[in-house]
Design a protein around this motif. Structure first.
Motif, PDB file in Angstrom:
ATOM      1  N   SER A   1       0.845  -1.184   0.000  1.00 10.45           N
ATOM      2  CA  SER A   1       0.000   0.000   0.000  1.00 10.45           C
ATOM      3  C   SER A   1       0.883   1.236   0.000  1.00 10.45           C
ATOM      4  N   PRO A   2       0.308   2.416  -0.297  1.00  9.12           N
ATOM      5  CA  PRO A   2       1.147   3.617  -0.311  1.00  9.12           C
ATOM      6  C   PRO A   2       1.779   3.907   1.037  1.00  9.12           C
ATOM      7  N   GLY A   3       1.149   3.531   2.127  1.00 12.47           N
ATOM      8  CA  GLY A   3       1.720   3.776   3.450  1.00 12.47           C
ATOM      9  C   GLY A   3       2.791   2.796   3.855  1.00 12.47           C
ATOM     10  N   GLY A   4       3.045   1.795   3.037  1.00 13.08           N
ATOM     11  CA  GLY A   4       4.068   0.825   3.367  1.00 13.08           C
ATOM     12  C   GLY A   4       3.571  -0.374   4.129  1.00 13.08           C
ATOM     13  N   ALA A   5       2.286  -0.421   4.463  1.00 15.68           N
ATOM     14  CA  ALA A   5       1.746  -1.563   5.199  1.00 15.68           C
ATOM     15  C   ALA A   5       1.373  -2.684   4.250  1.00 15.68           C
ATOM     16  N   SER A   6       1.448  -3.907   4.749  1.00 16.60           N
ATOM     17  CA  SER A   6       1.076  -5.074   3.958  1.00 16.60           C
ATOM     18  C   SER A   6      -0.407  -5.340   4.114  1.00 16.60           C
ATOM     19  N   GLY A   7      -1.006  -5.896   3.072  1.00 18.51           N
ATOM     20  CA  GLY A   7      -2.433  -6.198   3.140  1.00 18.51           C
ATOM     21  C   GLY A   7      -2.869  -6.960   1.911  1.00 18.51           C
ATOM     22  N   VAL A   8      -4.181  -7.096   1.790  1.00 15.90           N
ATOM     23  CA  VAL A   8      -4.776  -7.788   0.653  1.00 15.90           C
ATOM     24  C   VAL A   8      -5.770  -6.854  -0.008  1.00 15.90           C
ATOM     25  N   GLU A   9      -6.020  -7.092  -1.283  1.00 16.71           N
ATOM     26  CA  GLU A   9      -6.976  -6.284  -2.035  1.00 16.71           C
ATOM     27  C   GLU A   9      -8.357  -6.919  -1.936  1.00 16.71           C
ATOM     28  N   LEU A  10      -9.324  -6.153  -1.478  1.00 18.70           N
ATOM     29  CA  LEU A  10     -10.702  -6.618  -1.361  1.00 18.70           C
ATOM     30  C   LEU A  10     -11.465  -6.150  -2.590  1.00 18.70           C
ATOM     31  N   ARG A  11     -11.920  -7.090  -3.397  1.00 15.75           N
ATOM     32  CA  ARG A  11     -12.655  -6.761  -4.602  1.00 15.75           C
ATOM     33  C   ARG A  11     -14.148  -6.898  -4.351  1.00 15.75           C
ATOM     34  N   ASP A  12     -14.923  -6.609  -5.353  1.00 14.88           N
ATOM     35  CA  ASP A  12     -16.368  -6.698  -5.202  1.00 14.88           C
ATOM     36  C   ASP A  12     -16.775  -8.134  -4.921  1.00 14.88           C
ATOM     37  N   GLY A  13     -17.788  -8.280  -4.068  1.00  9.42           N
ATOM     38  CA  GLY A  13     -18.281  -9.607  -3.725  1.00  9.42           C
ATOM     39  C   GLY A  13     -17.816 -10.012  -2.338  1.00  9.42           C
ATOM     40  N   SER A  14     -18.194 -11.201  -1.941  1.00 14.40           N
ATOM     41  CA  SER A  14     -17.819 -11.710  -0.625  1.00 14.40           C
ATOM     42  C   SER A  14     -16.441 -12.346  -0.695  1.00 14.40           C
ATOM     43  N   VAL A  15     -15.680 -12.204   0.375  1.00 11.72           N
ATOM     44  CA  VAL A  15     -14.339 -12.749   0.448  1.00 11.72           C
ATOM     45  C   VAL A  15     -14.088 -13.184   1.883  1.00 11.72           C
ATOM     46  N   GLN A  16     -13.363 -14.263   2.036  1.00 10.26           N
ATOM     47  CA  GLN A  16     -12.971 -14.760   3.346  1.00 10.26           C
ATOM     48  C   GLN A  16     -11.457 -14.776   3.405  1.00 10.26           C
ATOM     49  N   VAL A  17     -10.906 -13.998   4.321  1.00 11.56           N
ATOM     50  CA  VAL A  17      -9.464 -13.841   4.445  1.00 11.56           C
ATOM     51  C   VAL A  17      -9.038 -14.363   5.801  1.00 11.56           C
ATOM     52  N   GLU A  18      -7.991 -15.157   5.819  1.00 10.75           N
ATOM     53  CA  GLU A  18      -7.419 -15.671   7.059  1.00 10.75           C
ATOM     54  C   GLU A  18      -5.955 -15.267   7.111  1.00 10.75           C
ATOM     55  N   ALA A  19      -5.591 -14.539   8.149  1.00 12.28           N
ATOM     56  CA  ALA A  19      -4.230 -14.021   8.274  1.00 12.28           C
ATOM     57  C   ALA A  19      -3.661 -14.416   9.627  1.00 12.28           C
ATOM     58  N   ASP A  20      -2.403 -14.815   9.635  1.00 14.06           N
ATOM     59  CA  ASP A  20      -1.678 -15.133  10.858  1.00 14.06           C
ATOM     60  C   ASP A  20      -0.687 -14.017  11.137  1.00 14.06           C
ATOM     61  N   SER A  21      -0.661 -13.557  12.365  1.00 16.23           N
ATOM     62  CA  SER A  21       0.304 -12.528  12.760  1.00 16.23           C
ATOM     63  C   SER A  21       0.792 -12.844  14.168  1.00 16.23           C
ATOM     64  N   ARG A  22       1.890 -12.248  14.527  1.00 11.26           N
ATOM     65  CA  ARG A  22       2.512 -12.491  15.825  1.00 11.26           C
ATOM     66  C   ARG A  22       2.937 -11.159  16.408  1.00 11.26           C
ATOM     67  N   LEU A  23       2.530 -10.913  17.647  1.00 12.84           N
ATOM     68  CA  LEU A  23       2.880  -9.690  18.364  1.00 12.84           C
ATOM     69  C   LEU A  23       3.912 -10.036  19.424  1.00 12.84           C
ATOM     70  N   GLU A  24       5.042  -9.401  19.372  1.00 16.42           N
ATOM     71  CA  GLU A  24       6.090  -9.623  20.353  1.00 16.42           C
ATOM     72  C   GLU A  24       5.932  -8.645  21.509  1.00 16.42           C
ATOM     73  N   GLY A  25       6.340  -9.082  22.692  1.00 14.95           N
ATOM     74  CA  GLY A  25       6.291  -8.207  23.848  1.00 14.95           C
ATOM     75  C   GLY A  25       5.012  -8.380  24.636  1.00 14.95           C
ATOM     76  N   PRO A  26       4.839  -7.567  25.684  1.00 13.96           N
ATOM     77  CA  PRO A  26       3.642  -7.687  26.536  1.00 13.96           C
ATOM     78  C   PRO A  26       2.382  -7.276  25.775  1.00 13.96           C
ATOM     79  N   LEU A  27       1.323  -8.055  25.948  1.00  8.53           N
ATOM     80  CA  LEU A  27       0.056  -7.791  25.261  1.00  8.53           C
ATOM     81  C   LEU A  27      -0.834  -6.960  26.180  1.00  8.53           C
TER      82      LEU A  27
END
Length: 988
Positions: A1-27
């Motif tokens: 994306s222009p801001g430098g963040a990673s992501g997926v493109e959502l097009r017209d219609g229904s979509v199901q996205v599953e993403a795994d991420s990991r946060l380091e440090g205290p939650l």
């Protein structure tokens, strides 16, 4: 994306996205959404490992199960009333202590709650009632209530402190291991690597109607075959036979196009353990910047709170038992007594002591679910468990009969031709016998359960009163034969290949055709040109020209190609950048395929005036980002939602296309691993099982320990001839999911301080388990990852030693502190109740020696003697049991945690590095245990000789069976008077 963040493109219609991420440090604060978008509805699930608790959560609307949410207004009212009562009865200092204790105790499920009010109520009555008898009755009731609170408090104290020290003991028989479903699903489906990471959720079949149940009910024992293998076989049939002819084949080739240079991510791998699950809900929409704040208590904080709760609970028990009225007075009973103190300590020890022979808890629900999945798992041959070599169709009158040759490798369910919307058989026979092992799926397909082997299946039923009847073929036959008098069969190609479905068309004679009533005039030809652009690694165009005017006259038209379009369909004439379309009088459409060179800009323009109207449809793969300008697109209501344009003459659409770069990521993931180690006296066998997911082929090395000899390597259950190269074993990787199993042997066996061998797998592993199968050994300690076994015998022994010191200090028997310790040490292998029999026998004998006379209760003297004699017999039986169990049995060290036992130690870690976690076991041979118990048995035999002499003296003091009557008081005779007493001569 222009801001430098990673992501997926959502097009017209229904979509199901599953993403795994990991946060380091205290939650402490986490995003409530996690995406740069606002959501209409959001729900979350928080999984907490053992030892962690959720104190409070803010930023969400519904968070049940937190410490604060467990409080109710009634509980707050009871805590305040109880604390005020304690302040009035015992002073402000003790009132504050009671308030702190109750605040920490009330949210706990097993802690005593309402008993404190009853104890303090009777304490207050004992102080204000006017008569002595009423006061005595109130004190008695207070003591009874206090004992009830004590009986509830002691088990809570033990379990609470133990769970604080060893969090895994909250559920000692539950294993923190989750089955990896991702790789198993891919292995069964046989999916391509580029689509190997989009696993659809399994849909539960809809409940059949009563009529369907009556007509197509299957046998009870076939449910596993019709459940597991039917779904897998249906998936394989769908993937092996694409529907819709050539257009659908082209579509499938387009969606499965795979860039050989692309590195498809396999993800970091997700831990699949289950423990405490908290559902978090939001009412209404959630904005992208909203945060969820979690107040978590770590295992160290929970241990500190557990010890504080235990200390406050003991202080509150001592306070209500009868402490001084001073707020900070000495913590000692008002009426101390040796016998009462000993009895109290004995009761506390019995309640605190775990029962070594306690019955096992029932298995947890995740374990039951795992066993159910194993029972219902599909056979190994899926998806190729069944085949349909031959299908013979016979139409006789208005009835259709299908004769199928079915070959099955396992007990599976096979889909029969037909569908509920067109035709289904009313009778099905297998090998000449009518069967009812049928089930109608929600899509209308009829499934038949068959056993392994070759079968002849006959399905027959009436044909509907229609001119055309379609027969779906979920499982395509290799050969189709037809005997259809009066019908035409379509769906079998000239080269013998069978399509996804067959169609029967009723043949009508010329005399049956209705006569034309009116003469129809000729209309000018009019066409519709449909262009479908598929933008993938290769750009293709599928063009379809459809006649809209009535058939009967030829149509000739020149359809221009798009810029850069090249026709690839043989037999299609192209002249001057235009396709020469020639429709015969009876033809209704013409199609051709083309290729295009990828470009950054593409313009689609409808001719200003022509004999046709155009329709444009663009299907862009995820590797392309498309922006359009011009007339707005439309989206069909059904099917896949791709932009589509229906232009008027002269209108145009401009497309701008870019290919964004893919986000780099790992291409190999270890989803689950288990290391099973079986040490012997002279050698050690080890087996490593790895479930791995890869998007690229290659070799992955695993470093074995020094001196290891590789025995076998299995890949997905198949033995492979792979050799060991030094310390390394190179595992061949193929795109998709694989299961590797390595077995090796080490020349060293188990020792007193033994450690599992080191192992380097070369990549991080999630859901890693370590299992150690021990020979017959005396396990002393076990250390390793936090989620693992604990040896609880030493804490139990500590309680026994404290009790022995208290009994020896109280001087209630001739036994010294050392003798009490040795006695309780030997009795530690028996249930706590059995040990209490021996300890109580010694204490009661001591009381018998100190209290020979019963006073006004002389009548029950013989009963007391009989009870002591019977108690002595039971105590001797218990001591004999202890000797027998110590000399011939195995030591019970109370090994619990993560489903472990004395012979099987199991550790679990949700995420590990390239080096496998190690466990350490301290143990001795069983001979050392038996020699120690032999020494204890000899000591006990020698000590019993002295105890029996003392016991007989205590038992016979004051009489054996009758208490002698008290003697009359002796009256001294009257002496001489002073006047008659003679005076000694010296004094005279």
């Amino acid at each position: 994306s222009p801001g430098g963040a990673s992501g997926v493109e959502l097009r017209d219609g229904s979509v199901q996205v599953e993403a795994d991420s990991r946060l380091e440090g205290p939650l402490r604060r986490i995003p409530a959404v996690g995406w740069d978008a606002d959501f209409q509805a959001v729900s979350a699930r928080l999984h907490l490992p053992p030892g962690w608790k959720l104190l409070h959560a803010s930023g969400a609307d519904e968070v049940p199960g937190t410490w604060i949410r467990n409080w109710t207004l009634l509980q707050i009212f009871l805590v305040v009333i109880t604390a005020l009562s304690a302040a009035r009865l015992y002073g402000r200092g003790w009132g504050l202590l009671a308030l702190a204790a109750l605040v920490l105790l009330f949210p706990e499920a097993d802690a005593p709650h309402l008993g404190w009010l009853a104890v303090m109520a009777f304490e207050a009555l004992s102080r204000v009632l006017p008569h002595a008898r009423l006061q005595s009755a109130a004190r008695t009731l207070r003591t009874v209530m206090w004992l009830g609170v004590l009986l509830l408090s002691l088990p809570f104290l033990v379990e609470h402190v133990r769970e604080g020290l060893f969090p895994a003991l909250a559920r000692p028989y539950q294993q923190m291991r989750g089955a990896v479903q991702h790789g198993d699903y891919l292995a069964q489906e046989g999916r391509a690597p580029q689509e190997a990471y989009e696993v659809p959720e399994a849909q539960a079949p809809a409940a059949p109607s009563p009529a369907e149940d009556e007509s197509y009910d299957m046998a009870k024992g076939m449910r596993s075959a019709l459940g597991a293998s039917a779904e897998a076989l249906a998936g394989s049939a769908r993937s092996a036979a694409p529907r819709g002819g050539g257009g659908q084949r082209a579509k499938k080739a387009f969606t499965q196009a795979f860039d050989k240079n692309a590195q498809v991510q396999t993800g970091p791998g997700r831990p699949r353990w289950t423990w405490d699950e908290i559902r978090i809900g939001f009412n209404g929409p959630v904005q992208r910047g909203q945060e969820l704040e979690l107040w978590l208590l770590s295992p160290a904080a929970n241990l500190a709170l557990a010890l504080l709760r235990a200390a406050l609970l003991v202080a509150l028990l001592l306070l209500t038992l009868g402490l001084p009225r001073s707020a900070w007075g000495r913590l000692r009973p008002v009426n101390p007594g040796g016998t009462a103190a000993a009895a109290l300590l004995l009761g506390m020890a019995l309640a605190l002591a775990p029962s070594p022979a306690a019955a096992e808890e029932p298995p947890a629900q995740p374990l039951l679910d795992q066993l159910r999945e194993r029972l219902l798992e599909a056979p190994d041959c899926v998806p190729g468990c069944a085949a349909l070599p031959r299908l013979r169709m016979q139409v006789s009158g208005a009835a259709l009969t299908l004769r199928l040759s079915v070959h099955a490798e396992a007990k599976v369910a096979v889909p029969l031709p037909g569908n509920a919307s067109q035709w289904l058989p009313t009778r099905v026979a297998v090998d000449g016998k009518e069967t009812s092992a049928l089930r109608r799926a929600p899509d209308g397909t009829l499934w038949l359960a068959v056993s392994p082997g070759a079968h002849e299946v006959v399905a027959e039923g009436p044909l509907p009163a229609r001119d055309t009847v379609s027969l779906a073929l979920p499982l395509r036959p290799r050969l189709v034969e037809a005997d259809a008098d009066g019908w035409r069969l379509d769906g079998v190609q000239e080269d013998g290949e069978v399509e996804d479905g067959l169609q029967l068309t009723r043949l009508q004679k010329a005399s049956d055709q209705p006569a034309a009533a009116l003469e129809v005039g000729n209309l000018p030809p009019f066409l519709r040109v449909e262009r479908t652009l598929q933008l993938g690694l290769q750009w293709t165009v599928a063009t379809r020209v459809v006649r809209h005017s009535p058939a009967g006259s030829p149509v000739v038209a020149e359809v221009p190609l798009l810029p850069g379009e090249s026709v690839t369909t043989p037999g299609t004439r192209v002249q001057g950048g235009k396709v020469q379309v020639n429709l015969a009088p009876g033809a209704t459409e013409a199609t051709w395929s083309s290729v295009m060179e990828p470009t950054a800009a593409l313009k689609l323009e409808a001719p200003p005036a022509s004999l046709w109207t155009e329709t444009w449809r663009v299907e862009a793969s995820p590797i392309w980002h498309m922006e359009s300008s011009g007339i707005p697109p439309i989206h069909p209501d059904a099917g896949e939602r791709a932009p589509e344009w229906h232009p008027w003459p002269g209108e145009s659409v401009s497309l701008a296309l870019t290919r964004p770069e893919a986000v780099p990521g790992q291409t190999l993931t270890a989803e689950q691993g288990t290391l099973r180690v079986s040490p012997g006296l002279r050698a050690t066998d080890a087996t490593l099982t790895l479930n791995m997911r890869s998007s690229r082929g290659g070799l992955h090395p695993v470093q074995l320990p020094d001196g290891a000899e590789l025995l076998s390597v299995r890949i997905s259950g198949q033995l492979q001839p792979i050799r060991q190269e030094g310390h390394a074993v190179n595992l061949p990787l193929t795109p998709g999911a694989q299961t590797f199993e390595l077995t090796w042997r080490l020349p060293s066996g188990i020792t007193a301080a033994w450690q599992t061998p080191p192992l380097a797998v070369g990549l991080p592993v999630v859901n890693s388990a370590l299992e150690v199968s021990l020979p017959e050994r005396w396990v002393l300690f076990a250390t390793g990852p936090r989620m693992g076994p604990s040896v609880l015998f030493w804490s139990y022994l500590l309680v026994l030693m404290v009790l022995a010191a208290a009994l020896g200090w109280a001087k209630l028997s001739p036994l010294t502190v050392t003798q009490w310790m040795l006695l309780l040490l030997g009795l530690s292998q028996l249930p706590a109740l059995a040990g209490a029999v021996v300890v109580g026998w010694l204490l009661v004998l001591s009381w018998r020696g100190r209290t020979p006379s019963l006073g006004n209760w002389r009548a029950i003297f013989p009963l007391r003697q009989l009870a002591l004699a019977g108690w002595t017999l039971v105590a001797f039986i218990v001591l004999a049991w202890a000797i027998q169990r110590g000399l011939l049995g195995r030591p019970d060290m109370q090994v619990q945690g993560n489903g472990s036992s004395a012979q099987l130690l199991q550790w679990f870690e949700d995420r590990t590095g390239p080096d496998w976690p190690q466990g350490r076991v301290y143990s001795l041979p069983l001979m050392a245990w038996r020699l120690a118990m032999l020494a204890w048995a000899l000591w006990l035999a020698r000590a019993l000789l002295g105890w029996l002499n003392w016991g007989w003296a205590a038992f016979s003091t004051g009489g054996l069976w009758t208490e002698p009557a008290p003697e009359a008081p002796v009256v001294a005779p009257a002496g001489p008077t002073p006047e008659s007493t003679p005076t000694p001569p010296a004094q005279a």
